[in-house]
Every structure is written in C-alpha cells, then in structure tokens.
Enzyme design. Sequence first.
Site, PDB file in Angstrom:
ATOM      1  N   LYS A  70       7.117 -33.887  -2.483  1.00 31.38           N
ATOM      2  CA  LYS A  70       6.229 -32.793  -2.325  1.00 31.38           C
ATOM      3  C   LYS A  70       5.315 -32.630  -3.486  1.00 31.38           C
ATOM      4  CE  LYS A  70       8.580 -30.170   1.475  1.00 31.38           C
ATOM      5  NZ  LYS A  70       8.953 -28.988   1.874  1.00 31.38           N
ATOM      6  N   ASP A 106       4.508 -24.409   4.548  1.00 31.67           N
ATOM      7  CA  ASP A 106       5.723 -23.663   4.611  1.00 31.67           C
ATOM      8  C   ASP A 106       5.568 -22.394   4.339  1.00 31.67           C
ATOM      9  OD1 ASP A 106       7.508 -25.850   4.837  1.00 31.67           O
ATOM     10  OD2 ASP A 106       7.654 -26.078   2.808  1.00 31.67           O
TER      11      ASP A 106
HETATM   12  P1  NAP Z   1      16.411 -27.183  -3.823  1.00 29.23           P
HETATM   13  O1  NAP Z   1      14.949 -27.287  -4.212  1.00 29.23           O
HETATM   14  O2  NAP Z   1      17.426 -28.023  -3.912  1.00 29.23           O
HETATM   15  O3  NAP Z   1      16.784 -25.625  -4.149  1.00 29.23           O
HETATM   16  C1  NAP Z   1      18.056 -25.133  -3.923  1.00 29.23           C
HETATM   17  C2  NAP Z   1      18.313 -23.767  -4.527  1.00 29.23           C
HETATM   18  O4  NAP Z   1      19.367 -23.270  -4.223  1.00 29.23           O
HETATM   19  C3  NAP Z   1      18.321 -24.056  -6.204  1.00 29.23           C
HETATM   20  O5  NAP Z   1      17.839 -22.724  -6.826  1.00 29.23           O
HETATM   21  C4  NAP Z   1      19.640 -24.326  -6.481  1.00 29.23           C
HETATM   22  O6  NAP Z   1      20.146 -23.597  -7.634  1.00 29.23           O
HETATM   23  C5  NAP Z   1      20.464 -23.172  -5.332  1.00 29.23           C
HETATM   24  N1  NAP Z   1      21.840 -23.373  -5.003  1.00 29.23           N
HETATM   25  C6  NAP Z   1      22.226 -24.727  -4.569  1.00 29.23           C
HETATM   26  N2  NAP Z   1      23.754 -24.675  -4.415  1.00 29.23           N
HETATM   27  C7  NAP Z   1      23.772 -23.375  -4.647  1.00 29.23           C
HETATM   28  C8  NAP Z   1      25.356 -22.595  -4.890  1.00 29.23           C
HETATM   29  N3  NAP Z   1      26.415 -23.410  -4.384  1.00 29.23           N
HETATM   30  N4  NAP Z   1      25.046 -21.527  -5.163  1.00 29.23           N
HETATM   31  C9  NAP Z   1      23.996 -20.773  -5.673  1.00 29.23           C
HETATM   32  N5  NAP Z   1      22.911 -21.227  -5.861  1.00 29.23           N
HETATM   33  C10 NAP Z   1      22.923 -22.589  -5.246  1.00 29.23           C
HETATM   34  O7  NAP Z   1      16.363 -26.985  -2.060  1.00 29.23           O
HETATM   35  P2  NAP Z   1      14.990 -26.406  -1.069  1.00 29.23           P
HETATM   36  O8  NAP Z   1      14.106 -27.812  -0.737  1.00 29.23           O
HETATM   37  O9  NAP Z   1      14.531 -25.208  -1.844  1.00 29.23           O
HETATM   38  O10 NAP Z   1      15.885 -26.216   0.305  1.00 29.23           O
HETATM   39  C11 NAP Z   1      16.929 -25.062   0.093  1.00 29.23           C
HETATM   40  C12 NAP Z   1      17.259 -24.743   1.523  1.00 29.23           C
HETATM   41  O11 NAP Z   1      16.215 -24.316   2.274  1.00 29.23           O
HETATM   42  C13 NAP Z   1      17.968 -25.908   2.096  1.00 29.23           C
HETATM   43  O12 NAP Z   1      19.158 -25.449   2.914  1.00 29.23           O
HETATM   44  C14 NAP Z   1      16.875 -26.573   3.394  1.00 29.23           C
HETATM   45  O13 NAP Z   1      17.217 -27.178   4.529  1.00 29.23           O
HETATM   46  C15 NAP Z   1      16.309 -25.029   3.496  1.00 29.23           C
HETATM   47  N6  NAP Z   1      14.867 -25.251   3.964  1.00 29.23           N
HETATM   48  C16 NAP Z   1      14.577 -24.964   5.262  1.00 29.23           C
HETATM   49  C17 NAP Z   1      13.162 -24.895   5.602  1.00 29.23           C
HETATM   50  C18 NAP Z   1      12.678 -24.531   6.867  1.00 29.23           C
HETATM   51  O14 NAP Z   1      11.577 -24.831   7.472  1.00 29.23           O
HETATM   52  N7  NAP Z   1      13.681 -23.989   7.645  1.00 29.23           N
HETATM   53  C19 NAP Z   1      12.102 -25.393   4.803  1.00 29.23           C
HETATM   54  C20 NAP Z   1      12.702 -25.824   3.352  1.00 29.23           C
HETATM   55  C21 NAP Z   1      13.877 -25.852   3.144  1.00 29.23           C
HETATM   56  P3  NAP Z   1      20.173 -24.691  -8.983  1.00 29.23           P
HETATM   57  O15 NAP Z   1      18.571 -24.831  -9.276  1.00 29.23           O
HETATM   58  O16 NAP Z   1      20.653 -23.865 -10.137  1.00 29.23           O
HETATM   59  O17 NAP Z   1      20.751 -26.019  -8.777  1.00 29.23           O
END
Ligand code: NAP
Length: 287
Positions: A70, A106
């Site tokens: 991305k 998004d």
């Molecule tokens: P990402 O870039 O890896 O970001 C995840 C975030 O969550 C980071 O800030 C991470 O913190 C934090 N995190 C991870 N584990 C944690 C924990 N145990 N406690 C507290 N914070 C935690 O992932 P993303 O792409 O943003 O996606 C995040 C979620 O959104 C996923 O579940 C994904 O499936 C969902 N999503 C859904 C859609 C939709 O269309 N519905 C679209 C996009 C994403 P650190 O940076 O400190 O590691």
Amino acid sequence: MITGKTKLLGVIGYPIEHSLSPIMHNAAIAHLGLDYAYLPFPIPPAKLEPAIAGFDAIGVQGFSITIPHKQAILPLLASVTEIAQAVGAVNTVWHSQQGWSGTNTDVEGFLAPLKSLARDWSQVVAVILGNGGASRAVVAGCHQLGCAEIHVVGRDSEKLEKFLKSWMHSPLNVNLKVHTWSNLAELLPGADLLVNTTPVGMAPHSARSPLSPAEVDLLPSNLIAYDLIYTPNPTLFLQQAQGKGAIALDGLEMLVQQGAAALRIWLQQEVPIDVMRRSLRQHLGWE
Ligand code: NAP
C-alpha cells in the site's frame, strides 16, 4: 464466462489467498453482466515494479492493493489523490492518461456506515485505538466528518510521535492528539465515537478485547463503537460496548464500501453494493 474481450481487474498483495475482494467484485461484475474478471495476484515485494509494468503491458484496467504494497506502490504511480497522500497509502489504482493513478477508498469505506447515522459531527469526540495503517484512514475520515476532537491511542510513544508528525506534514490540516494506553481511562467517558483499529479480538483470538474490564465500565451510553475487525461478528469489543448501550458498527461494511468505491472508479457506473455485501456474508457463513 471469459471471452476474447474480457477486461482484467485484480488485487495485489503478499500473501493474497486470504483476500475477500475477488468474491465481492466478481459477484458485482456477474450481477451487472459485464465482461470483466477480477483476479488475485500474489506479488512478492521484490517483484512489485516489474509486475506493475507487466500490468501496463497486458492492459490491466485497474487493481486493488493490500499488505505489503500500500505504501510501496506510491513511487510507481503517475498521480495520487490528496486523500491517499494524506493517508500515506493507496488501495486502488486505475489507468489514466498519464499512466497509473491511485487513491485510498478506505476512508470512504470507513465513513459510509457513519454517514447513515444522524449526528452533529462537529460536536463529536473521536477516540481511535491503534496507530497503524488502518488508523490513518480512520483519522482522515474523522477529519472529513469535522469531528471536534480526534485522539489516537497507541502502545509505543515513539511510533505515536512519528504518527503525529506525519499528519503535521500532510496535505490535510488535521488536528489530533496522541496518547499512550495509560491515558485511555481519562478519554473514554468523554468519547462519542470509539474505533478499534488494532487486530485485538480478531479470530481466532475472539475472546480478547482492546479494553480492560475497568475501561469497559467507563464507556458512555451514547457511544458509537466501531470495530474494523469483521470476524468474529460481533467482536467482544462490540459486545461490551453494546452491553453499555452503544451503537455497534462492524468492519464488514467498511470492507464492502471501500470495494464498491473502487469498482465505481474502474467501471464508471453505480455498483450493486447489496450484491457485494451478500456475497461476503454468504462466503463467511453468516447467511
Ligand atoms: P497495522 O498497520 O499492523 O496496525 C495495527 C495497530 O494495532 C498498530 O498500531 C499496533 O501497535 C496495534 N496493536 C497490535 N496489537 C496490539 C495489542 N495487542 N495491543 C494494543 N495495540 C496493538 O494493521 P492495520 O492494517 O492497521 O489493520 C488493523 C486492523 O484493522 C486489522 O484487524 C485489520 O483486519 C483491520 N482492517 C479492516 C479493514 C476493513 O475494511 N474492515 C481495513 C483495514 C484494516 P504497534 O504499532 O505498537 O505494533
């Protein structure tokens, strides 16, 4: 049916097997009776540039982008919309006169279910859990809504500072505050919109919630709780918020609506959102 005239769309990522995009896009294409096919393309990071040049050579009409491409796609595009520049990520690419153009749907996907709620968004305090990729689209969305305050909560102070700085240098003039998790208890009673953008609670870890039991007790009753996760449905976080009287929004609608926004760009016509939604619900065994 694939014919000699079939036009090609697709999604790139690595891995790509988990992607639900081919299901909803091909369902919409079949419903519309169009001669298009939407395919998954597993493209390792080192092969991104030749793959995009190859797409150009074989006349691919447009494509979706998921992890890990991305951000990496940005230098390969001739133009990028302001919203995608602000988010710092592109999830939709199409052919334009200058070459490949990209945007980020998004934000539109995130906003769609909120826009169906009657709210004076200028009075809304948004609290966003997580500061990763999806959180950036949520911040841009809350900014577009005109939220009174935007608070982002993360677990790593250095990443939070970087996140804050990136918005200061973005084309959108976003006013946000960042907090470590220890401040969450202070923020929750005043929150109107609480969005979980962390993967905490996603299947198979469905018994987890980003909120501790003490934090759940602090949720106000007029809250909109929004979880970007779509499996399980509902997540424990949404169940906890609903137990406190909140309106609950799950991540499936965002997924459907970001896909619909992309398909509208490629086809230049209205698309059957209900068909896309139903295809995913059936695939996930919810219908
Ligand atoms: P990402 O870039 O890896 O970001 C995840 C975030 O969550 C980071 O800030 C991470 O913190 C934090 N995190 C991870 N584990 C944690 C924990 N145990 N406690 C507290 N914070 C935690 O992932 P993303 O792409 O943003 O996606 C995040 C979620 O959104 C996923 O579940 C994904 O499936 C969902 N999503 C859904 C859609 C939709 O269309 N519905 C679209 C996009 C994403 P650190 O940076 O400190 O590691």
